[in-house]
Design a protein around this motif. Sequence first.
Motif, PDB file in Angstrom:
ATOM      1  N   ALA A  12       0.940  -1.253  -0.112  1.00 37.08           N
ATOM      2  CA  ALA A  12      -0.090   0.044   0.095  1.00 37.08           C
ATOM      3  C   ALA A  12       0.913   1.193  -0.086  1.00 37.08           C
ATOM      4  CB  ALA A  12      -0.736  -0.077   1.308  1.00 37.08           C
ATOM      5  N   LEU A  13       1.925   1.248   0.664  1.00 37.38           N
ATOM      6  CA  LEU A  13       2.897   2.418   0.906  1.00 37.38           C
ATOM      7  C   LEU A  13       3.494   2.611  -0.572  1.00 37.38           C
ATOM      8  CD1 LEU A  13       4.463   4.585   2.312  1.00 37.38           C
ATOM      9  CD2 LEU A  13       6.101   2.947   2.850  1.00 37.38           C
ATOM     10  N   TRP A  14       3.857   1.418  -1.072  1.00 27.95           N
ATOM     11  CA  TRP A  14       4.428   1.594  -2.409  1.00 27.95           C
ATOM     12  C   TRP A  14       3.685   2.060  -3.589  1.00 27.95           C
ATOM     13  CZ3 TRP A  14       3.737  -1.315  -6.903  1.00 27.95           C
ATOM     14  CH2 TRP A  14       4.773  -1.087  -8.054  1.00 27.95           C
ATOM     15  N   LEU A  15       2.356   1.590  -3.585  1.00 24.63           N
ATOM     16  CA  LEU A  15       1.570   2.177  -4.417  1.00 24.63           C
ATOM     17  C   LEU A  15       0.911   3.457  -4.270  1.00 24.63           C
ATOM     18  CD1 LEU A  15      -0.987  -1.085  -4.873  1.00 24.63           C
ATOM     19  CD2 LEU A  15       0.582   0.004  -6.410  1.00 24.63           C
ATOM     20  N   TYR A  16       0.722   3.787  -3.275  1.00 23.46           N
ATOM     21  CA  TYR A  16       0.565   5.249  -2.935  1.00 23.46           C
ATOM     22  C   TYR A  16       1.814   6.376  -3.273  1.00 23.46           C
ATOM     23  CZ  TYR A  16       0.298   9.778  -0.135  1.00 23.46           C
ATOM     24  OH  TYR A  16       0.225  10.968  -0.076  1.00 23.46           O
ATOM     25  N   CYS A  17       2.841   5.977  -2.887  1.00 20.70           N
ATOM     26  CA  CYS A  17       3.986   6.797  -3.493  1.00 20.70           C
ATOM     27  C   CYS A  17       4.207   6.747  -4.828  1.00 20.70           C
ATOM     28  CB  CYS A  17       5.227   6.178  -2.820  1.00 20.70           C
ATOM     29  SG  CYS A  17       5.474   6.727  -0.755  1.00 20.70           S
ATOM     30  N   PRO A  33      14.813  15.137 -11.219  1.00 21.46           N
ATOM     31  CA  PRO A  33      13.550  15.228 -12.121  1.00 21.46           C
ATOM     32  C   PRO A  33      12.477  14.168 -11.945  1.00 21.46           C
ATOM     33  CG  PRO A  33      15.562  15.095 -13.417  1.00 21.46           C
ATOM     34  CD  PRO A  33      15.960  14.928 -11.953  1.00 21.46           C
ATOM     35  N   LYS A  34      11.257  14.408 -12.170  1.00 26.56           N
ATOM     36  CA  LYS A  34       9.931  13.425 -11.825  1.00 26.56           C
ATOM     37  C   LYS A  34      10.367  11.979 -12.402  1.00 26.56           C
ATOM     38  CE  LYS A  34       4.935  13.281 -12.634  1.00 26.56           C
ATOM     39  NZ  LYS A  34       3.866  14.034 -13.041  1.00 26.56           N
ATOM     40  N   PHE A  35      10.916  12.017 -13.760  1.00 25.02           N
ATOM     41  CA  PHE A  35      11.137  10.707 -14.275  1.00 25.02           C
ATOM     42  C   PHE A  35      12.108   9.837 -13.452  1.00 25.02           C
ATOM     43  CE2 PHE A  35      13.621   8.059 -17.200  1.00 25.02           C
ATOM     44  CZ  PHE A  35      12.650   7.231 -17.826  1.00 25.02           C
ATOM     45  N   MET A  36      13.017  10.441 -12.828  1.00 27.71           N
ATOM     46  CA  MET A  36      14.145   9.706 -12.131  1.00 27.71           C
ATOM     47  C   MET A  36      13.590   9.177 -10.635  1.00 27.71           C
ATOM     48  SD  MET A  36      16.853   9.468 -13.342  1.00 27.71           S
ATOM     49  CE  MET A  36      17.749   8.834 -12.210  1.00 27.71           C
ATOM     50  N   TRP A  37      12.423  10.115 -10.383  1.00 25.36           N
ATOM     51  CA  TRP A  37      11.714   9.743  -9.133  1.00 25.36           C
ATOM     52  C   TRP A  37      10.851   8.421  -9.342  1.00 25.36           C
ATOM     53  CZ3 TRP A  37      13.231  10.208  -4.485  1.00 25.36           C
ATOM     54  CH2 TRP A  37      13.911  11.320  -3.971  1.00 25.36           C
ATOM     55  N   VAL A  38      10.228   8.264 -10.507  1.00 17.19           N
ATOM     56  CA  VAL A  38       9.455   7.356 -10.939  1.00 17.19           C
ATOM     57  C   VAL A  38      10.084   6.188 -11.062  1.00 17.19           C
ATOM     58  CG1 VAL A  38       7.999   6.250 -12.692  1.00 17.19           C
ATOM     59  CG2 VAL A  38       7.643   8.565 -11.920  1.00 17.19           C
ATOM     60  N   LEU A  39      11.084   5.924 -11.735  1.00 19.12           N
ATOM     61  CA  LEU A  39      12.169   4.811 -11.581  1.00 19.12           C
ATOM     62  C   LEU A  39      12.680   4.483 -10.282  1.00 19.12           C
ATOM     63  CD1 LEU A  39      14.339   5.657 -14.927  1.00 19.12           C
ATOM     64  CD2 LEU A  39      12.412   4.220 -14.551  1.00 19.12           C
ATOM     65  N   ILE A  40      12.980   5.503  -9.449  1.00 14.89           N
ATOM     66  CA  ILE A  40      13.307   5.058  -8.108  1.00 14.89           C
ATOM     67  C   ILE A  40      12.374   4.324  -7.366  1.00 14.89           C
ATOM     68  CG2 ILE A  40      14.290   6.032  -5.699  1.00 14.89           C
ATOM     69  CD1 ILE A  40      15.719   8.000  -7.478  1.00 14.89           C
ATOM     70  N   VAL A  41      11.165   4.840  -7.382  1.00 17.85           N
ATOM     71  CA  VAL A  41       9.962   4.266  -6.549  1.00 17.85           C
ATOM     72  C   VAL A  41       9.616   2.812  -7.088  1.00 17.85           C
ATOM     73  CG1 VAL A  41       7.527   4.508  -6.033  1.00 17.85           C
ATOM     74  CG2 VAL A  41       9.121   6.612  -5.815  1.00 17.85           C
ATOM     75  N   PHE A  43      11.754   0.633  -8.769  1.00 18.04           N
ATOM     76  CA  PHE A  43      12.775  -0.272  -8.856  1.00 18.04           C
ATOM     77  C   PHE A  43      13.225  -0.432  -7.177  1.00 18.04           C
ATOM     78  CE2 PHE A  43      13.122   0.954 -13.540  1.00 18.04           C
ATOM     79  CZ  PHE A  43      12.772  -0.368 -13.970  1.00 18.04           C
ATOM     80  N   LEU A  44      13.087   0.325  -6.545  1.00 17.96           N
ATOM     81  CA  LEU A  44      13.715   0.209  -5.257  1.00 17.96           C
ATOM     82  C   LEU A  44      12.481   0.186  -4.242  1.00 17.96           C
ATOM     83  CD1 LEU A  44      16.458   3.010  -5.092  1.00 17.96           C
ATOM     84  CD2 LEU A  44      16.647   0.585  -5.416  1.00 17.96           C
ATOM     85  N   ALA A  45      11.388  -0.127  -4.617  1.00 20.77           N
ATOM     86  CA  ALA A  45      10.082  -0.378  -4.176  1.00 20.77           C
ATOM     87  C   ALA A  45       9.927   0.586  -2.556  1.00 20.77           C
ATOM     88  CB  ALA A  45      10.045  -1.789  -3.623  1.00 20.77           C
ATOM     89  N   ASP A  46      10.143  -0.393  -1.517  1.00 15.27           N
ATOM     90  CA  ASP A  46       9.779   0.480  -0.248  1.00 15.27           C
ATOM     91  C   ASP A  46      10.951   1.486   0.161  1.00 15.27           C
ATOM     92  OD1 ASP A  46       7.448  -1.041  -0.056  1.00 15.27           O
ATOM     93  OD2 ASP A  46       8.661  -3.009   0.813  1.00 15.27           O
ATOM     94  N   VAL A  47      12.135   1.381   0.031  1.00 19.09           N
ATOM     95  CA  VAL A  47      13.214   2.028   0.035  1.00 19.09           C
ATOM     96  C   VAL A  47      12.798   3.335  -0.793  1.00 19.09           C
ATOM     97  CG1 VAL A  47      15.758   2.685   0.049  1.00 19.09           C
ATOM     98  CG2 VAL A  47      14.950   0.518   0.754  1.00 19.09           C
ATOM     99  N   GLY A  48      12.656   3.304  -1.955  1.00 11.20           N
ATOM    100  CA  GLY A  48      12.200   4.368  -2.991  1.00 11.20           C
ATOM    101  C   GLY A  48      11.029   4.994  -2.540  1.00 11.20           C
ATOM    102  N   ALA A  49      10.059   4.492  -1.902  1.00  9.35           N
ATOM    103  CA  ALA A  49       8.984   5.073  -1.463  1.00  9.35           C
ATOM    104  C   ALA A  49       9.222   5.882  -0.274  1.00  9.35           C
ATOM    105  CB  ALA A  49       7.791   3.986  -1.274  1.00  9.35           C
ATOM    106  N   LEU A  50      10.035   5.371   0.837  1.00 11.13           N
ATOM    107  CA  LEU A  50      10.184   6.200   1.898  1.00 11.13           C
ATOM    108  C   LEU A  50      11.151   7.410   1.340  1.00 11.13           C
ATOM    109  CD1 LEU A  50      10.972   3.475   4.573  1.00 11.13           C
ATOM    110  CD2 LEU A  50       9.172   5.173   4.495  1.00 11.13           C
ATOM    111  N   THR A  51      12.272   7.415   0.489  1.00  7.48           N
ATOM    112  CA  THR A  51      12.998   8.263  -0.252  1.00  7.48           C
ATOM    113  C   THR A  51      11.976   9.258  -0.736  1.00  7.48           C
ATOM    114  OG1 THR A  51      14.912   6.724  -0.199  1.00  7.48           O
ATOM    115  CG2 THR A  51      14.986   8.826  -1.473  1.00  7.48           C
ATOM    116  N   TRP A  52      11.168   8.863  -1.575  1.00  5.96           N
ATOM    117  CA  TRP A  52      10.363   9.858  -2.005  1.00  5.96           C
ATOM    118  C   TRP A  52       9.455  10.758  -1.206  1.00  5.96           C
ATOM    119  CZ3 TRP A  52       8.579  13.059  -5.525  1.00  5.96           C
ATOM    120  CH2 TRP A  52       7.097  13.357  -5.499  1.00  5.96           C
ATOM    121  N   LEU A  53       8.908  10.070   0.094  1.00  5.35           N
ATOM    122  CA  LEU A  53       8.397  10.907   0.900  1.00  5.35           C
ATOM    123  C   LEU A  53       9.118  12.081   1.697  1.00  5.35           C
ATOM    124  CD1 LEU A  53       5.891   7.985   2.435  1.00  5.35           C
ATOM    125  CD2 LEU A  53       5.385   9.934   1.112  1.00  5.35           C
TER     126      LEU A  53
END
Length: 101
Positions: A12-17, A33-41, A43-53
Amino acid sequence: MPSVIIGLALLALWLYCLFDVITTPEEDVRNLPKFMWVLIVIFLADVGALTWLLVGRPRARYAMYAAGGGGSWTQSADVPRGPDDDPEFLRSLERRLHDED
């Protein structure tokens, strides 16, 4: 059972992010850039989601500040105000009302 609940919460956290990154306007995204954030979220799943937040998500449009010992909420300067908060609008309204009399 607890591992299933934790897994669902992380999903749920990953999908929300992921949806948050996709729907955030490009100019509001921070640090990359937004494109990089999409890739990070993605491919890095939960770590990427927390980093985005923590690092990439836009800052809140409302800020809390202390005033006279108490706190109150105020909008940041770039948020549009309502017409009843605009002194120029109120003056023009007053002029129109007096002109009708």
